[in-house]
Design a protein around this motif. Structure first.
Motif, PDB file in Angstrom:
ATOM      1  N   LEU A  19      43.182  42.986  33.513  1.00 26.13           N
ATOM      2  CA  LEU A  19      44.174  43.909  33.159  1.00 26.13           C
ATOM      3  C   LEU A  19      43.880  45.114  33.806  1.00 26.13           C
ATOM      4  O   LEU A  19      44.825  45.864  34.338  1.00 26.13           O
ATOM      5  CB  LEU A  19      44.243  44.292  31.720  1.00 26.13           C
ATOM      6  N   LYS A  20      42.704  45.686  34.160  1.00 33.73           N
ATOM      7  CA  LYS A  20      42.548  46.743  34.803  1.00 33.73           C
ATOM      8  C   LYS A  20      42.845  46.652  36.571  1.00 33.73           C
ATOM      9  O   LYS A  20      43.595  47.252  36.907  1.00 33.73           O
ATOM     10  CB  LYS A  20      40.809  47.146  34.836  1.00 33.73           C
ATOM     11  N   ILE A  21      42.361  45.501  36.962  1.00 33.63           N
ATOM     12  CA  ILE A  21      43.064  45.227  38.411  1.00 33.63           C
ATOM     13  C   ILE A  21      44.597  44.864  38.456  1.00 33.63           C
ATOM     14  O   ILE A  21      45.229  45.762  39.355  1.00 33.63           O
ATOM     15  CB  ILE A  21      42.379  44.025  38.983  1.00 33.63           C
ATOM     16  N   ALA A  22      45.092  44.328  37.277  1.00 34.86           N
ATOM     17  CA  ALA A  22      46.479  44.046  37.336  1.00 34.86           C
ATOM     18  C   ALA A  22      47.482  45.255  37.089  1.00 34.86           C
ATOM     19  O   ALA A  22      48.271  45.504  38.009  1.00 34.86           O
ATOM     20  CB  ALA A  22      46.904  43.149  36.363  1.00 34.86           C
ATOM     21  N   ASP A  23      46.706  46.128  36.325  1.00 35.43           N
ATOM     22  CA  ASP A  23      47.583  47.433  36.241  1.00 35.43           C
ATOM     23  C   ASP A  23      47.586  48.262  37.568  1.00 35.43           C
ATOM     24  O   ASP A  23      48.673  48.767  37.643  1.00 35.43           O
ATOM     25  CB  ASP A  23      46.629  48.290  35.208  1.00 35.43           C
ATOM     26  N   ILE A  67      45.705  38.443  45.165  1.00 30.03           N
ATOM     27  CA  ILE A  67      44.641  39.392  44.647  1.00 30.03           C
ATOM     28  C   ILE A  67      43.399  38.826  44.065  1.00 30.03           C
ATOM     29  O   ILE A  67      42.224  39.188  44.462  1.00 30.03           O
ATOM     30  CB  ILE A  67      45.013  40.555  43.595  1.00 30.03           C
ATOM     31  N   PHE A  68      43.553  37.805  43.195  1.00 26.81           N
ATOM     32  CA  PHE A  68      42.416  37.425  42.397  1.00 26.81           C
ATOM     33  C   PHE A  68      41.875  36.041  43.159  1.00 26.81           C
ATOM     34  O   PHE A  68      40.738  35.642  42.746  1.00 26.81           O
ATOM     35  CB  PHE A  68      42.846  36.946  41.072  1.00 26.81           C
ATOM     36  N   SER A  69      42.441  35.571  44.335  1.00 24.09           N
ATOM     37  CA  SER A  69      41.805  34.745  45.143  1.00 24.09           C
ATOM     38  C   SER A  69      40.652  35.366  45.645  1.00 24.09           C
ATOM     39  O   SER A  69      39.385  34.608  46.332  1.00 24.09           O
ATOM     40  CB  SER A  69      42.600  34.223  46.186  1.00 24.09           C
ATOM     41  N   LYS A  70      40.527  36.588  45.976  1.00 23.24           N
ATOM     42  CA  LYS A  70      39.306  37.275  46.487  1.00 23.24           C
ATOM     43  C   LYS A  70      38.212  37.626  45.648  1.00 23.24           C
ATOM     44  O   LYS A  70      38.453  37.495  44.296  1.00 23.24           O
ATOM     45  CB  LYS A  70      39.655  38.594  47.172  1.00 23.24           C
ATOM     46  N   GLU A  71      36.992  38.077  45.784  1.00 22.93           N
ATOM     47  CA  GLU A  71      35.947  38.378  45.079  1.00 22.93           C
ATOM     48  C   GLU A  71      36.486  39.659  44.438  1.00 22.93           C
ATOM     49  O   GLU A  71      37.104  40.623  44.754  1.00 22.93           O
ATOM     50  CB  GLU A  71      34.848  38.695  45.763  1.00 22.93           C
ATOM     51  N   TRP A  72      36.533  39.510  42.915  1.00 23.38           N
ATOM     52  CA  TRP A  72      36.852  40.546  42.115  1.00 23.38           C
ATOM     53  C   TRP A  72      36.002  40.829  40.953  1.00 23.38           C
ATOM     54  O   TRP A  72      36.092  41.815  40.101  1.00 23.38           O
ATOM     55  CB  TRP A  72      38.379  40.294  41.657  1.00 23.38           C
ATOM     56  N   SER A  73      34.972  40.139  40.563  1.00 25.17           N
ATOM     57  CA  SER A  73      33.886  40.400  39.418  1.00 25.17           C
ATOM     58  C   SER A  73      32.894  39.528  39.908  1.00 25.17           C
ATOM     59  O   SER A  73      32.645  38.711  40.711  1.00 25.17           O
ATOM     60  CB  SER A  73      34.788  39.467  38.262  1.00 25.17           C
ATOM     61  N   GLU A  74      31.617  40.244  38.991  1.00 24.15           N
ATOM     62  CA  GLU A  74      30.495  39.893  39.240  1.00 24.15           C
ATOM     63  C   GLU A  74      30.214  38.553  38.436  1.00 24.15           C
ATOM     64  O   GLU A  74      29.545  37.585  38.698  1.00 24.15           O
ATOM     65  CB  GLU A  74      29.359  40.587  38.808  1.00 24.15           C
ATOM     66  N   ASP A  75      30.862  38.202  37.372  1.00 25.74           N
ATOM     67  CA  ASP A  75      30.823  37.167  36.321  1.00 25.74           C
ATOM     68  C   ASP A  75      32.108  36.239  36.352  1.00 25.74           C
ATOM     69  O   ASP A  75      31.769  35.088  35.613  1.00 25.74           O
ATOM     70  CB  ASP A  75      30.902  37.788  35.150  1.00 25.74           C
ATOM     71  N   PHE A  76      33.054  36.551  37.060  1.00 28.31           N
ATOM     72  CA  PHE A  76      34.359  35.760  36.923  1.00 28.31           C
ATOM     73  C   PHE A  76      34.970  35.210  38.419  1.00 28.31           C
ATOM     74  O   PHE A  76      34.715  36.111  39.295  1.00 28.31           O
ATOM     75  CB  PHE A  76      35.371  36.178  35.905  1.00 28.31           C
ATOM     76  N   TRP A  77      35.530  34.188  38.450  1.00 23.40           N
ATOM     77  CA  TRP A  77      36.433  33.818  39.625  1.00 23.40           C
ATOM     78  C   TRP A  77      37.516  32.997  39.490  1.00 23.40           C
ATOM     79  O   TRP A  77      37.804  32.601  37.998  1.00 23.40           O
ATOM     80  CB  TRP A  77      35.392  33.051  40.641  1.00 23.40           C
ATOM     81  N   MET A  78      38.500  33.070  40.260  1.00 20.82           N
ATOM     82  CA  MET A  78      39.572  32.294  39.824  1.00 20.82           C
ATOM     83  C   MET A  78      39.746  31.135  40.873  1.00 20.82           C
ATOM     84  O   MET A  78      39.885  31.104  42.063  1.00 20.82           O
ATOM     85  CB  MET A  78      40.946  33.358  40.147  1.00 20.82           C
ATOM     86  N   ALA A  79      39.824  29.775  40.262  1.00 17.99           N
ATOM     87  CA  ALA A  79      40.159  28.648  40.848  1.00 17.99           C
ATOM     88  C   ALA A  79      41.648  28.394  40.922  1.00 17.99           C
ATOM     89  O   ALA A  79      42.337  28.274  40.016  1.00 17.99           O
ATOM     90  CB  ALA A  79      39.480  27.443  40.123  1.00 17.99           C
ATOM     91  N   SER A  80      41.991  27.861  42.192  1.00 17.74           N
ATOM     92  CA  SER A  80      43.424  27.539  42.284  1.00 17.74           C
ATOM     93  C   SER A  80      43.715  26.546  43.417  1.00 17.74           C
ATOM     94  O   SER A  80      43.000  26.444  44.392  1.00 17.74           O
ATOM     95  CB  SER A  80      44.164  28.738  42.760  1.00 17.74           C
ATOM     96  N   TYR A  81      44.317  25.612  43.193  1.00 22.11           N
ATOM     97  CA  TYR A  81      44.613  24.464  44.262  1.00 22.11           C
ATOM     98  C   TYR A  81      45.186  24.991  45.557  1.00 22.11           C
ATOM     99  O   TYR A  81      44.688  24.689  46.693  1.00 22.11           O
ATOM    100  CB  TYR A  81      45.784  23.473  43.766  1.00 22.11           C
ATOM    101  N   ARG A  82      45.738  26.353  45.571  1.00 27.18           N
ATOM    102  CA  ARG A  82      46.224  26.967  46.815  1.00 27.18           C
ATOM    103  C   ARG A  82      44.927  27.500  47.480  1.00 27.18           C
ATOM    104  O   ARG A  82      45.054  27.634  48.765  1.00 27.18           O
ATOM    105  CB  ARG A  82      46.943  28.060  46.523  1.00 27.18           C
TER     106      ARG A  82
END
Length: 158
Positions: A19-23, A67-82
């Motif tokens: 939410l912080k990044i999205a905002d 945005i979230f396909s890049k490094e954005w967190s120490e603890d989380f990541w986004m997986a996408s078929y794209r």
């Protein structure tokens, strides 16, 4: 073994980061599915729910993926078929990074590790009756294709 409440707190931590990044990027995010039911009925999480569901309008969804396909967190990541991730879903998922998963003693719930948030688009349907019919057929075909491609995926039992 981790408890549901521990998993829910990890999900909340991930959502706060998202939410912080999205905002900052003007991305509107909505809770959906069981996450809405939990917020309304229980004032938080559904007591037995071990994942979150978020959604956004298509234009925000496309920005979100970039945005979230890049490094954005120490603890989380986004997986996408794209991104070439073998996610076996037509929508991205937020996962716990493997080092954090081990540190928190979380189980694996899929072949990529531990998935905690499903990210879904909200598409606006056409206003004409014939346009909506074609739209429904199109979505039905996409869902059927998605189901066919996940039939041979082995299930983890942890």
């Amino acid at each position: 073994m981790s408890s549901i409440s521990q998993i829910q707190q990890i999900e909340l931590s991930a959502l706060k980061q998202i939410l912080k990044i999205a905002d900052k990027n003007g991305i509107r995010i909505f809770l959906r599915g069981g996450s809405v039911m939990g917020a309304v009925k229980y004032g938080g999480f559904v007591p037995w729910d071990d994942d979150m569901d978020i959604a956004m309008y298509r234009e925000d969804y496309e920005k979100f993926i970039k945005i979230f396909s890049k490094e954005w967190s120490e603890d989380f990541w986004m997986a996408s078929y794209r991104n070439g991730d073998a996610i076996h879903a037509y929508f991205p998922r937020i996962l716990v990074k493997e080092s954090f998963r081990r540190e928190m003693k979380l189980p694996q719930n899929n072949h990529l590790g531990f998935s905690i948030i499903d990210v879904l688009p909200i598409d606006r349907a056409p206003s004409s009756r014939i346009g909506r019919w074609f739209y429904k057929v199109h979505i039905g075909i996409l869902r059927a294709l998605g189901a066919v491609w996940t039939l041979d995926i082995p299930r983890l039992h942890n």
